[in-house]
Design an enzyme around this catalytic site. Structure first.
Site, PDB file in Angstrom:
ATOM      1  N   SER A  73      -2.842 -38.561   5.289  1.00 26.62           N
ATOM      2  CA  SER A  73      -1.766 -38.694   5.260  1.00 26.62           C
ATOM      3  C   SER A  73      -1.453 -39.034   6.739  1.00 26.62           C
ATOM      4  O   SER A  73      -1.851 -37.642   7.381  1.00 26.62           O
ATOM      5  CB  SER A  73      -0.583 -38.257   4.284  1.00 26.62           C
ATOM      6  OG  SER A  73      -0.467 -38.792   2.864  1.00 26.62           O
ATOM      7  N   HIS A 126       5.959 -37.401   5.830  1.00 26.65           N
ATOM      8  CA  HIS A 126       5.724 -36.513   4.221  1.00 26.65           C
ATOM      9  C   HIS A 126       5.226 -35.401   4.464  1.00 26.65           C
ATOM     10  O   HIS A 126       5.040 -34.471   3.948  1.00 26.65           O
ATOM     11  CB  HIS A 126       5.605 -37.240   2.855  1.00 26.65           C
ATOM     12  CG  HIS A 126       4.013 -37.845   2.877  1.00 26.65           C
ATOM     13  ND1 HIS A 126       3.670 -39.064   3.754  1.00 26.65           N
ATOM     14  CD2 HIS A 126       3.524 -37.335   2.843  1.00 26.65           C
ATOM     15  CE1 HIS A 126       2.271 -39.690   3.203  1.00 26.65           C
ATOM     16  NE2 HIS A 126       2.136 -38.285   2.942  1.00 26.65           N
ATOM     17  N   GLY A 141      -4.814 -35.628   2.806  1.00 28.67           N
ATOM     18  CA  GLY A 141      -4.775 -34.685   3.956  1.00 28.67           C
ATOM     19  C   GLY A 141      -4.806 -36.336   4.508  1.00 28.67           C
ATOM     20  O   GLY A 141      -5.261 -35.943   5.827  1.00 28.67           O
ATOM     21  N   ASP A 144       8.314 -43.562   5.889  1.00 30.00           N
ATOM     22  CA  ASP A 144       7.853 -42.355   5.820  1.00 30.00           C
ATOM     23  C   ASP A 144       6.861 -42.735   7.022  1.00 30.00           C
ATOM     24  O   ASP A 144       5.364 -42.406   7.640  1.00 30.00           O
ATOM     25  CB  ASP A 144       6.778 -42.718   5.088  1.00 30.00           C
ATOM     26  CG  ASP A 144       6.137 -41.812   4.433  1.00 30.00           C
ATOM     27  OD1 ASP A 144       6.252 -40.327   4.487  1.00 30.00           O
ATOM     28  OD2 ASP A 144       5.094 -41.754   3.585  1.00 30.00           O
TER      29      ASP A 144
END
Length: 166
Positions: free
Chosen positions: A137, A34, A135, A64
């Site tokens: 991630s 993402h 942020g 993901d």
């Protein structure tokens, strides 16, 4: 922390955001899919402040996970990955760029080493209480030995702000 880099992200519309990536191997980074959306311009910021363009090698939206290529990875070292899964109560540290604060480290404990996350994601996630915010991630989740046990991909709150569950 030569094994985690910051990411500046500019999507196709010009909107900017932040993320992080883990050094997987020479010339390869892994981040959250993402973060690395198709068409986004991703710039890696190395620990010494050097900026490097990256390219998307491939991504899997369901898990993901995305792999990025980085041509000049000098000064980076592949992360060490744990050989055993985490245990309930184990101390962990999350590294990422929450709200754009580069190289932030937060700590917490594992609540569940294999928690289901969402109806469309068949993979188990490590539930912990180390603070995560937008942020974070793509950053590393580390055990006490500094080994990667996971990647930060989700905040369990609709407000997209830390409420104690990552």
């Amino acid at each position: 922390a030569r094994s985690v880099v910051s990411l500046d992200v500019e999507d196709a519309s010009g909107a900017r955001s932040f993320g992080a990536a883990i050094v997987l191997a020479p010339g390869r980074l892994v981040t959250a899919a993402h973060v690395a959306q198709p068409g986004a311009r991703l710039t890696a910021i190395l620990p010494d402040g050097a900026r490097r363009e990256t390219g998307l090698v491939g991504a899997d939206e369901v898990s993901d996970v995305a792999v990025l290529a980085i041509e000049d990875a000098s000064g980076l070292a592949p992360a060490r990955f744990a050989s055993a899964p985490p245990r309930i109560g184990e101390r962990v540290a999350a590294i990422g760029d929450p709200l754009g604060y580069r190289g932030t480290i937060t700590e917490g404990v594992v609540s569940a080493p294999a928690r289901a996350y969402g109806a469309t994601n068949p993979y188990d996630h490590i539930q912990h209480d180390a603070a995560l915010n937008p942020g974070s991630s793509g950053g590393a989740l580390l055990n006490a030995a500094g080994e990667v046990i996971g990647m930060n991909v989700a905040i369990a709150d609709g407000s997209r702000r830390h409420v104690g569950i990552g």
